[in-house]
Design a protein around this motif. Structure first.
Motif, mmCIF file in Angstrom:
data_model
loop_
_atom_site.group_PDB
_atom_site.id
_atom_site.type_symbol
_atom_site.label_atom_id
_atom_site.label_comp_id
_atom_site.label_asym_id
_atom_site.label_seq_id
_atom_site.Cartn_x
_atom_site.Cartn_y
_atom_site.Cartn_z
ATOM 1 N N TYR A 151 0.848 -1.189 0.000
ATOM 2 C CA TYR A 151 0.000 0.000 0.000
ATOM 3 C C TYR A 151 0.891 1.248 0.000
ATOM 4 O O TYR A 151 1.805 1.372 0.819
ATOM 5 C CB TYR A 151 -0.896 0.017 1.242
ATOM 6 C CG TYR A 151 -1.891 -1.112 1.294
ATOM 7 C CD1 TYR A 151 -3.202 -0.916 0.864
ATOM 8 C CD2 TYR A 151 -1.540 -2.371 1.777
ATOM 9 C CE1 TYR A 151 -4.141 -1.959 0.913
ATOM 10 C CE2 TYR A 151 -2.455 -3.407 1.828
ATOM 11 C CZ TYR A 151 -3.754 -3.192 1.394
ATOM 12 O OH TYR A 151 -4.667 -4.218 1.449
ATOM 13 N N GLU A 152 0.613 2.181 -0.903
ATOM 14 C CA GLU A 152 1.400 3.406 -1.036
ATOM 15 C C GLU A 152 0.460 4.594 -1.182
ATOM 16 O O GLU A 152 -0.446 4.563 -2.022
ATOM 17 C CB GLU A 152 2.329 3.308 -2.257
ATOM 18 C CG GLU A 152 3.032 4.587 -2.640
ATOM 19 C CD GLU A 152 3.869 5.169 -1.514
ATOM 20 O OE1 GLU A 152 3.622 6.345 -1.165
ATOM 21 O OE2 GLU A 152 4.753 4.459 -0.991
ATOM 22 N N ARG A 153 0.669 5.640 -0.377
ATOM 23 C CA ARG A 153 -0.233 6.788 -0.438
ATOM 24 C C ARG A 153 0.038 7.684 -1.650
ATOM 25 O O ARG A 153 -0.850 8.431 -2.073
ATOM 26 C CB ARG A 153 -0.151 7.601 0.850
ATOM 27 C CG ARG A 153 1.171 8.294 1.093
ATOM 28 C CD ARG A 153 1.162 9.004 2.433
ATOM 29 N NE ARG A 153 2.445 9.636 2.703
ATOM 30 C CZ ARG A 153 2.732 10.269 3.839
ATOM 31 N NH1 ARG A 153 1.810 10.342 4.795
ATOM 32 N NH2 ARG A 153 3.903 10.823 4.020
ATOM 33 N N GLY A 156 -4.944 4.226 7.194
ATOM 34 C CA GLY A 156 -5.332 4.996 8.364
ATOM 35 C C GLY A 156 -6.382 6.032 8.010
ATOM 36 O O GLY A 156 -7.086 6.537 8.888
ATOM 37 N N VAL A 157 -6.501 6.341 6.712
ATOM 38 C CA VAL A 157 -7.505 7.291 6.227
ATOM 39 C C VAL A 157 -8.406 6.607 5.207
ATOM 40 O O VAL A 157 -9.615 6.470 5.414
ATOM 41 C CB VAL A 157 -6.838 8.538 5.603
ATOM 42 C CG1 VAL A 157 -7.907 9.491 5.063
ATOM 43 C CG2 VAL A 157 -5.952 9.243 6.621
ATOM 44 N N GLN A 180 -9.470 -2.751 8.902
ATOM 45 C CA GLN A 180 -9.667 -3.388 7.597
ATOM 46 C C GLN A 180 -8.436 -4.188 7.176
ATOM 47 O O GLN A 180 -8.554 -5.295 6.638
ATOM 48 C CB GLN A 180 -9.988 -2.333 6.546
ATOM 49 C CG GLN A 180 -11.384 -1.738 6.660
ATOM 50 C CD GLN A 180 -11.604 -0.608 5.673
ATOM 51 O OE1 GLN A 180 -10.905 0.405 5.722
ATOM 52 N NE2 GLN A 180 -12.551 -0.784 4.767
ATOM 53 N N LEU A 181 -7.247 -3.639 7.421
ATOM 54 C CA LEU A 181 -6.030 -4.374 7.080
ATOM 55 C C LEU A 181 -5.949 -5.670 7.859
ATOM 56 O O LEU A 181 -5.596 -6.721 7.312
ATOM 57 C CB LEU A 181 -4.787 -3.518 7.361
ATOM 58 C CG LEU A 181 -4.376 -2.472 6.335
ATOM 59 C CD1 LEU A 181 -2.965 -1.991 6.631
ATOM 60 C CD2 LEU A 181 -4.449 -3.002 4.913
ATOM 61 N N GLN A 214 0.669 9.914 12.283
ATOM 62 C CA GLN A 214 -0.332 9.539 11.291
ATOM 63 C C GLN A 214 -1.384 8.651 11.940
ATOM 64 O O GLN A 214 -1.103 7.936 12.913
ATOM 65 C CB GLN A 214 0.318 8.833 10.103
ATOM 66 C CG GLN A 214 1.356 7.793 10.466
ATOM 67 C CD GLN A 214 2.233 7.441 9.287
ATOM 68 O OE1 GLN A 214 1.755 7.201 8.199
ATOM 69 N NE2 GLN A 214 3.539 7.388 9.495
ATOM 70 N N PRO A 215 -2.618 8.680 11.424
ATOM 71 C CA PRO A 215 -3.715 7.953 12.069
ATOM 72 C C PRO A 215 -3.465 6.460 12.213
ATOM 73 O O PRO A 215 -3.937 5.845 13.172
ATOM 74 C CB PRO A 215 -4.902 8.228 11.144
ATOM 75 C CG PRO A 215 -4.562 9.501 10.446
ATOM 76 C CD PRO A 215 -3.076 9.480 10.279
ATOM 77 N N LEU A 216 -2.722 5.864 11.286
ATOM 78 C CA LEU A 216 -2.566 4.409 11.345
ATOM 79 C C LEU A 216 -1.867 3.976 12.629
ATOM 80 O O LEU A 216 -2.126 2.885 13.147
ATOM 81 C CB LEU A 216 -1.837 3.882 10.112
ATOM 82 C CG LEU A 216 -0.340 4.153 9.922
ATOM 83 C CD1 LEU A 216 0.503 3.083 10.588
ATOM 84 C CD2 LEU A 216 0.003 4.205 8.437
ATOM 85 N N LEU A 217 -0.958 4.802 13.169
ATOM 86 C CA LEU A 217 -0.281 4.440 14.406
ATOM 87 C C LEU A 217 -1.272 4.352 15.557
ATOM 88 O O LEU A 217 -1.251 3.401 16.354
ATOM 89 C CB LEU A 217 0.826 5.445 14.723
ATOM 90 C CG LEU A 217 2.002 5.487 13.748
ATOM 91 C CD1 LEU A 217 3.001 6.554 14.154
ATOM 92 C CD2 LEU A 217 2.689 4.133 13.668
#
Length: 504
Positions: free
Chosen positions: A175-177, A220-221, A227-228, A424-427
């Motif tokens: 996955y790459e933003r 994270g967004v 989901q992951l 970042q939100p994922l953390l």
């Protein structure tokens, strides 16, 4: 009779760089390919080395078998050299161009002021030979294991892990933003150091080996951690360390025209990529400032790789003049054995190709103020000569009275390092916190505090070398493979706690 010790017959020699007036008119790589005779000559210098420190802890984190593939090049066995190099390094075409080569600092020929083997150049030519001899063919992968791994981030750590895991039979999705795969390799490194065709060739190989890529996805967004976890059996975080160090207390920091270096490099790289692909030109920085340095006075603050990249970009954009500022005194041109004994990484004056293209380096100075032109735009920087010392583990910078002066500046780029991975939100979603260095800690098995969530590369160790990123990606892949119950083992060159001896 020829001397059997090749390193006594030949001096260190690199191919000539493209002429400055030619290369600053385009974005192609500075170095042309070396001739086979030159490469075999330099590989020959490696022979009869008693103890190869180049691939010890003091040299290469990947444990590259440098003497092995040098000997194969010496004897003209290029196919075997390609196999030997790829046995420890997924992407030698990247490391050979971008790594500062702690292996060369640890080369036995460098003892006592000698000239080390041109290891990086040989590595690049072996990687080139792989392409010339039929391309980067995908390797056959075993039957699917039925296990799935998400890799978040597509820099060298993430891509190395993805390839290792795919070759073990796992289903891997990267996955790459950004809108293209490659991380800083894609948009952070200028083309004059790494033309992007090298990335594209390697991505074609990974894709053929089963790796799936999802671009434009901000984990994270756009996709949540939940989901992951639902879609994959393990997650690897390899998001880099892109939080740039700043100078918020310096007067005038908020002026227009004062930017983080990476903002400028990414924007410039996007312009080059757009031109190559015929896409619209996104030629502005995040605040809308035009990126073109043509006719402008540029001040780059910092003395490392990022600063040199900014310097090369400024030349190619047609800057009127460039000053590069370094807080520390000018380093020596030769290793100080008392300070940095072989095989440690020496403190030396390192001149990059960009430095011979123009600009002025100014040492032992610090910015006191960014000067306003009266409209909110920077027009100059006020600098002062300084002394730097350490007290109780803290760096004390002392300006010298009466040494202040101004340098003209229409654009100022801050290239003073990084403070770790971005918030970042994922953390938060994974329940993972940054440590005091802004990095994410790993257990001995490369897992974070969240079970099944692993970390590698700059996100784990802070901004570091590409060779460390690949090494950590490979090691984390081995740990994930074991975590998923995979049969056999994958190579694991480093452990999470290992720190470099050579680059301090």
């Amino acid at each position: 009779m020829p001397d059997p010790n090749g390193f006594l017959r030949y001096d260190r020699r690199l191919p000539a760089r493209r002429p400055v007036p030619v290369r600053i008119s385009d974005w192609r790589e500075v170095y042309p390919p070396a001739g086979e005779e030159l490469v075999r000559e330099q590989a020959t210098r490696c022979m009869d080395c008693g103890i190869p420190f180049c691939h010890s802890d003091a040299g290469c984190p990947l444990g590259n078998r440098i003497p092995d593939w040098n000997d194969l090049v010496r004897t003209g066995n290029w196919d075997a050299a390609v196999e030997s190099l790829h046995a420890t390094n997924n992407f030698p075409e990247f490391t050979g161009r971008l790594c500062p080569a702690p292996c060369e600092a640890a080369c036995v020929l460098g003892i006592g002021g000698g000239e080390p083997v041109t290891i990086k150049q040989v590595e690049v030519e072996i990687a080139g030979a792989a392409v010339a001899r039929g391309g980067l063919s995908p390797r056959p992968v075993p039957p699917p294991t039925g296990r799935s791994v998400a890799v978040v981030g597509s820099g060298p750590a993430g891509l190395a892990a993805a390839q290792q895991l795919a070759r073990a039979g796992h289903a891997v999705t990267v996955y790459e933003r950004d809108d293209a795969i490659g991380g800083l390799l894609r948009y952070g490194i200028p083309d004059f150091k790494l033309e992007k065709a090298h990335i594209d060739r390697r991505l074609a190989q990974l894709s053929a080996e089963g790796v799936r890529f999802r671009t434009g996805v901000n984990v994270g967004v756009d996709v949540t951690a939940e989901q992951l976890r639902a879609e994959h059996d393990a997650v690897l975080l390899a998001c880099g360390a892109l939080q740039g160090r700043d100078t918020p207390g310096t007067p005038g920091r908020g002026l227009r025209g004062v930017h983080q270096a990476m903002d400028h490099l990414v924007a410039a790289n996007r312009v080059v990529a757009a031109a190559a692909g015929g896409r619209p030109d996104p030629a502005v920085l995040p605040d809308g400032t035009p990126i073109d340095a043509a006719g402008k006075h540029i001040v780059i603050i910092g003395g490392g790789d990022t600063a040199a990249d900014c310097l090369g970009v400024a030349h190619r954009q047609g800057a009127a003049g460039v000053h590069q500022l370094d807080l520390y005194p000018q380093p020596p041109t030769a290793r100080d054995e008392a300070r940095d004994p072989w095989p440690t990484w020496p403190w030396l004056l390192r001149s990059y190709a960009a430095h011979e293209e123009g600009g002025e380096r100014v040492f032992a100075v610090a910015v006191q103020e960014f000067v306003d032109d009266g409209t909110g735009q920077v027009r100059a920087v006020r600098i002062a000569e300084v002394t730097v010392e350490k007290r109780d583990g803290r760096r004390i910078v002392t300006p010298l009275p009466g040494s202040e002066r101004e340098l003209p500046a229409d654009l100022v780029l801050l290239a003073i390092g990084f403070e770790g991975t971005e918030e970042q939100p994922l953390l938060d979603q994974f329940g993972v916190a940054r440590n005091a260095r802004g990095a994410v800690d790993a257990r001995p098995d490369w897992q974070t505090d969240a079970d099944g969530v692993f970390v590698a590369g700059d996100m784990h160790r802070g901004a570091s070398l590409i060779v460390w990123a690949i090494a950590e990606g490979r090691a984390a892949a081995a740990a994930i493979h074991a975590h998923l119950g995979g049969t056999g083992t994958l190579p694991a060159p480093v452990d999470p706690a290992r720190q470099p001896l050579a680059v301090r």
